[in-house]
Write a protein that holds these residues in place. Sequence first.
Motif, mmCIF file in Angstrom:
data_model
loop_
_atom_site.group_PDB
_atom_site.id
_atom_site.type_symbol
_atom_site.label_atom_id
_atom_site.label_comp_id
_atom_site.label_asym_id
_atom_site.label_seq_id
_atom_site.Cartn_x
_atom_site.Cartn_y
_atom_site.Cartn_z
ATOM 1 N N PHE A 138 14.587 13.373 -2.120
ATOM 2 C CA PHE A 138 14.157 12.185 -1.386
ATOM 3 C C PHE A 138 12.930 12.485 -0.537
ATOM 4 O O PHE A 138 12.153 11.592 -0.239
ATOM 5 C CB PHE A 138 15.307 11.629 -0.537
ATOM 6 N N ALA A 139 12.725 13.740 -0.177
ATOM 7 C CA ALA A 139 11.554 14.124 0.610
ATOM 8 C C ALA A 139 10.263 13.913 -0.161
ATOM 9 O O ALA A 139 9.196 13.826 0.433
ATOM 10 C CB ALA A 139 11.674 15.579 1.054
ATOM 11 N N THR A 140 10.353 13.837 -1.474
ATOM 12 C CA THR A 140 9.142 13.656 -2.278
ATOM 13 C C THR A 140 8.837 12.187 -2.572
ATOM 14 O O THR A 140 7.838 11.892 -3.221
ATOM 15 C CB THR A 140 9.246 14.416 -3.620
ATOM 16 N N LEU A 141 9.686 11.269 -2.098
ATOM 17 C CA LEU A 141 9.410 9.851 -2.307
ATOM 18 C C LEU A 141 8.190 9.430 -1.500
ATOM 19 O O LEU A 141 7.918 9.973 -0.416
ATOM 20 C CB LEU A 141 10.600 8.995 -1.875
ATOM 21 N N ALA A 142 7.484 8.453 -1.990
ATOM 22 C CA ALA A 142 6.339 7.910 -1.270
ATOM 23 C C ALA A 142 6.831 7.221 0.001
ATOM 24 O O ALA A 142 7.934 6.657 0.033
ATOM 25 C CB ALA A 142 5.592 6.909 -2.148
ATOM 26 N N THR A 143 6.021 7.256 1.031
ATOM 27 C CA THR A 143 6.372 6.616 2.296
ATOM 28 C C THR A 143 6.719 5.151 2.082
ATOM 29 O O THR A 143 7.649 4.633 2.704
ATOM 30 C CB THR A 143 5.202 6.752 3.290
ATOM 31 N N SER A 144 6.029 4.502 1.176
ATOM 32 C CA SER A 144 6.287 3.082 0.902
ATOM 33 C C SER A 144 7.686 2.848 0.329
ATOM 34 O O SER A 144 8.244 1.764 0.464
ATOM 35 C CB SER A 144 5.231 2.533 -0.058
ATOM 36 N N GLU A 145 8.282 3.864 -0.300
ATOM 37 C CA GLU A 145 9.622 3.729 -0.869
ATOM 38 C C GLU A 145 10.723 4.001 0.149
ATOM 39 O O GLU A 145 11.857 3.550 -0.019
ATOM 40 C CB GLU A 145 9.803 4.699 -2.037
ATOM 41 N N LEU A 146 10.410 4.746 1.182
ATOM 42 C CA LEU A 146 11.437 5.174 2.134
ATOM 43 C C LEU A 146 12.029 4.022 2.942
ATOM 44 O O LEU A 146 13.206 4.048 3.287
ATOM 45 C CB LEU A 146 10.881 6.242 3.073
ATOM 46 N N GLY A 147 11.235 2.990 3.214
ATOM 47 C CA GLY A 147 11.737 1.839 3.970
ATOM 48 C C GLY A 147 12.920 1.176 3.286
ATOM 49 O O GLY A 147 13.944 0.893 3.925
ATOM 50 N N SER A 148 12.807 0.965 1.978
ATOM 51 C CA SER A 148 13.920 0.346 1.261
ATOM 52 C C SER A 148 15.105 1.297 1.142
ATOM 53 O O SER A 148 16.258 0.873 1.186
ATOM 54 C CB SER A 148 13.480 -0.158 -0.118
ATOM 55 N N VAL A 149 14.841 2.604 1.016
ATOM 56 C CA VAL A 149 15.935 3.583 0.966
ATOM 57 C C VAL A 149 16.720 3.522 2.276
ATOM 58 O O VAL A 149 17.950 3.430 2.263
ATOM 59 C CB VAL A 149 15.408 5.016 0.713
#
Length: 133
Positions: A54-65
């Motif tokens: 999960f650390a490699t996800l784009a910042t834009s994806e982390l909000g929904s996560v």
Amino acid sequence: MIIDCPYCEEYAGKNRTHSSRIIDERDGCLLIPTVGCFTEGYCLYLPARHVNSFATLATSELGSVYANLSEISSIIKEEYQSDLIIAEHGAGSASKCGASCINHAHLHLIPVHNSGAMCLIRNQNNKFFTEFP
């Protein structure tokens, strides 16, 4: 899909072989029960596409996560009348295998009924700490 990745093989797009195991799917992530779970309600939350952690996800994806985990956590806590541990112990890079030897990001959502239990976290230097910095 990554060859030899059990999650990719099981959940990749149209080739899903165990879609009945999917509890929830939203924003490109899946919630599935664990196989051989040691406590009722134990689930895994993972991206449908292959990502090492999960650390490699784009910042834009982390909000929904974060939003999804918040909602899912509330449901699990209420359903099982418990606290919840959320942990990732997977690979930190493509060249390393995680502790479970599954090189596909997945978070463990573990209901716990003893909220006084101490959770120990091991840092990079192999030292344990009990409080987050």
